[in-house]
Design a protein around this motif. Structure first.
Motif, PDB file in Angstrom:
ATOM      1  N   ALA A  56       0.826  -1.206   0.000  1.00  0.00           N
ATOM      2  CA  ALA A  56       0.000   0.000   0.000  1.00  0.00           C
ATOM      3  C   ALA A  56       0.861   1.257   0.000  1.00  0.00           C
ATOM      4  N   TYR A  57       1.893   1.293   0.841  1.00  0.00           N
ATOM      5  CA  TYR A  57       2.755   2.466   0.885  1.00  0.00           C
ATOM      6  C   TYR A  57       3.643   2.566  -0.348  1.00  0.00           C
ATOM      7  N   PHE A  58       4.089   1.443  -0.877  1.00  0.00           N
ATOM      8  CA  PHE A  58       4.934   1.475  -2.059  1.00  0.00           C
ATOM      9  C   PHE A  58       4.163   1.959  -3.277  1.00  0.00           C
ATOM     10  N   PRO A 102       6.090   5.733  -1.862  1.00  0.00           N
ATOM     11  CA  PRO A 102       7.263   4.865  -1.693  1.00  0.00           C
ATOM     12  C   PRO A 102       8.411   5.534  -0.941  1.00  0.00           C
ATOM     13  N   ALA A 103       8.510   6.860  -1.003  1.00  0.00           N
ATOM     14  CA  ALA A 103       9.611   7.537  -0.318  1.00  0.00           C
ATOM     15  C   ALA A 103       9.512   7.393   1.198  1.00  0.00           C
ATOM     16  N   ARG A 104       8.312   7.218   1.723  1.00  0.00           N
ATOM     17  CA  ARG A 104       8.154   7.105   3.175  1.00  0.00           C
ATOM     18  C   ARG A 104       8.693   5.795   3.715  1.00  0.00           C
ATOM     19  N   ILE A 105       8.811   4.786   2.879  1.00  0.00           N
ATOM     20  CA  ILE A 105       9.380   3.506   3.309  1.00  0.00           C
ATOM     21  C   ILE A 105      10.703   3.238   2.604  1.00  0.00           C
ATOM     22  N   GLY A 106      11.335   4.309   2.108  1.00  0.00           N
ATOM     23  CA  GLY A 106      12.639   4.155   1.481  1.00  0.00           C
ATOM     24  C   GLY A 106      12.606   3.362   0.193  1.00  0.00           C
ATOM     25  N   PHE A 107      11.472   3.378  -0.522  1.00  0.00           N
ATOM     26  CA  PHE A 107      11.311   2.629  -1.768  1.00  0.00           C
ATOM     27  C   PHE A 107      11.560   1.130  -1.550  1.00  0.00           C
ATOM     28  N   VAL A 147      16.789  -9.930  17.498  1.00  0.00           N
ATOM     29  CA  VAL A 147      17.109  -9.230  16.256  1.00  0.00           C
ATOM     30  C   VAL A 147      17.369  -7.756  16.565  1.00  0.00           C
ATOM     31  N   LEU A 148      18.482  -7.265  16.068  1.00  0.00           N
ATOM     32  CA  LEU A 148      18.829  -5.850  16.165  1.00  0.00           C
ATOM     33  C   LEU A 148      18.434  -5.180  14.851  1.00  0.00           C
ATOM     34  N   VAL A 149      17.649  -4.109  14.934  1.00  0.00           N
ATOM     35  CA  VAL A 149      17.089  -3.470  13.748  1.00  0.00           C
ATOM     36  C   VAL A 149      17.417  -1.983  13.776  1.00  0.00           C
ATOM     37  N   VAL A 150      17.905  -1.472  12.664  1.00  0.00           N
ATOM     38  CA  VAL A 150      18.028  -0.035  12.444  1.00  0.00           C
ATOM     39  C   VAL A 150      16.942   0.335  11.438  1.00  0.00           C
ATOM     40  N   ASP A 151      15.833   0.829  11.940  1.00  0.00           N
ATOM     41  CA  ASP A 151      14.626   1.044  11.137  1.00  0.00           C
ATOM     42  C   ASP A 151      14.400   2.538  10.973  1.00  0.00           C
ATOM     43  N   MET A 152      14.651   3.032   9.758  1.00  0.00           N
ATOM     44  CA  MET A 152      14.385   4.433   9.435  1.00  0.00           C
ATOM     45  C   MET A 152      13.313   4.535   8.348  1.00  0.00           C
ATOM     46  N   VAL A 153      12.444   3.520   8.279  1.00  0.00           N
ATOM     47  CA  VAL A 153      11.351   3.504   7.296  1.00  0.00           C
ATOM     48  C   VAL A 153      10.000   3.462   8.007  1.00  0.00           C
ATOM     49  N   ALA A 187      18.146   2.081   6.355  1.00  0.00           N
ATOM     50  CA  ALA A 187      18.333   3.502   6.643  1.00  0.00           C
ATOM     51  C   ALA A 187      18.447   4.256   5.334  1.00  0.00           C
ATOM     52  N   GLN A 188      17.355   4.872   4.917  1.00  0.00           N
ATOM     53  CA  GLN A 188      17.369   5.622   3.676  1.00  0.00           C
ATOM     54  C   GLN A 188      18.119   6.936   3.871  1.00  0.00           C
TER      55      GLN A 188
END
Length: 437
Positions: A183-185, A189-194, A215-221, A350-351
């Motif tokens: 849905a976001y893509f 799409p820019a909001r989820i880093g494509f 799990v270690l996550v770096v989530d910037m989306v 990380a976008q």
């Protein structure tokens, strides 16, 4: 009268609130509304006062409460106006021979707005009399001068066009990692880093996300990766969303997954500094930082198109149930355990950031032989990160993968790739951490 031990346990269990059926939409849950077969996609939180705007009219979402996910609704007219009514999809038998042997075409048709005998005033009169959308469509077909002359596929397109206008349909979908990503893509799409859905699945596979993993996550989306990992873990293990600086990255999208309290408790946040050093902050400071949320980049319960909006009208007598907030600060005991044993996987999305700036600090937090996967929209940042990992001898089995996806339309005599599709899905760098000593 005394109760035995078994009766006491049963009475205590009956007093506990029961979790809602995950197959049914309940009040307060997040849903994905598919209007007219994907023409418009809307995220909404169901409540007694929630409304959906289709065209120029507002429709209450109250009929959706209690309906199973996958239910189909259609706009119908009644004494009190238009409303959403649940319908059962009708399976139509396709005759392949008729499609192949149809010799009609549209060459002699002229678009001069004179083919329809039914006027707009007559259509509005039928609506006021309570005519259903299907009845209006049949009347339009009966009063069309050119419908019988059209090619069979053109007739189907004509019916579909009129159905979307006079009898819009609404599909109730359950939000999960694939539907949210798609849905976001599709619109933002820019909001989820494509991040395309096949790239998201590749991240989970390359990082070996399984039950009872830490799990270690770096989530910037916006929390999409965090929610996808938590969904796969299913309430086992932990998902630690790490960040640099004093404020964590927003993970508001996790609230769309309708996670239970058991799963929410397994989603925590901790900065890279806290994970790499023995010092931890006081509980008061942790709570203050846990309440910080930057919601500018992500929106909740909004349409992914500008044409349809969902508005929650708060009814004073009705209490709106809010989804539990994910991303509490990790406790000192859990951080100490991770410092001693290490994480079992690492995912970075990380976008607009240099992957190496995160990898050099986050990779030492993994246990030896732990897999990692890094997503980026462009190839060069991952190539640079891969070269530095080889120079520092921090990982083996390094490879950069480009996901590839092609969607097909499958219809009688009309099976072919979609005319419009995404030709680019980013890149994924994967590897296995090793000891540098």
């Amino acid at each position: 009268m005394e109760l035995n031990k078994d009766q006491t346990v049963m009475s205590e269990d009956n007093n506990k609130p029961q979790d809602p059926n995950p197959r049914l939409a309940w009040e307060g849950c997040s849903v994905l509304l598919d209007v007219n077969d994907g023409d418009r996609l809307v995220f909404a939180r169901l409540s007694g006062g929630a409304i959906l705007k289709i065209g120029n009219k507002n429709y209450s979402l109250k009929p959706l409460i209690g309906a199973p996910f996958g239910s189909l609704f259609q706009v119908e007219s009644g004494e009190d106006g238009s409303f959403l009514s649940r319908i059962l999809p009708i399976k139509k038998e396709n005759d392949h021979n008729n499609v192949m042997d149809d010799s009609r075409d549209n060459r002699e048709l002229v678009d001069n707005n004179e083919a329809q005998n039914l006027t707009g005033e007559e259509i509005e009169a039928m609506r006021r009399e309570g005519a259903k959308g299907d009845e209006i469509i049949e009347a339009l077909i009966a009063n069309s001068k050119t419908f019988d002359k059209k090619f069979q596929l053109s007739q189907e397109k004509y019916k579909l066009k009129k159905q979307k206008k006079y009898a819009p349909k609404l599909l109730l979908r359950r939000p999960f990692s694939r539907s949210i990503c798609e849905a976001y893509f599709k619109k933002y799409p820019a909001r989820i880093g494509f991040l395309r859905v096949d790239a998201l699945s590749l991240l989970l596979t390359m990082a070996n996300i399984t039950a009872y993993s830490d799990v270690l996550v770096v989530d910037m989306v916006g929390g999409l990766v965090t929610g996808a990992v938590a969904e796969r873990l299913g309430g086992t293990g932990y998902v630690c969303s790490t960040y640099k600086g004093s404020s964590p990255y927003p993970v508001e999208m996790v609230r769309m997954f309708n996670f239970s309290d058991k799963v929410i408790e397994r989603i925590v946040q901790a900065s890279v500094t806290e994970l790499s050093s023995a010092k931890t902050e006081s509980p008061e400071e942790n709570n203050q930082q846990g309440e910080i949320a930057t919601s500018d980049s992500m929106v909740e319960d909004v349409s992914v198109t500008a044409e349809v909006r969902v508005v929650d009208n708060v009814v004073p007598e009705r209490k709106i149930i809010k989804a539990p907030k994910a991303g509490a600060k990790a406790s000192k005991e859990i951080i100490d355990m991770w410092r001693e044993n290490g994480f079992s996987s690492l995912i970075i999305a990380a976008q607009d950031q240099d992957p190496w700036s995160f990898v050099k600090d986050a990779l030492p937090l993994l246990s030896y032989s732990a897999p990692f996967a890094i997503y980026h929209q462009y190839l060069q940042p991952l190539a640079t990160c891969m070269h530095k990992l080889q120079q520092e001898k921090m990982a083996i089995n390094l490879q950069i993968t480009e996901p590839w996806l092609r969607e097909y339309q499958v219809l009688p005599s009309r099976s072919h790739p979609h005319m419009q599709m995404s030709s680019f899905g980013g890149y994924v760098l994967s590897g296995i951490r090793i000891s540098t000593t």
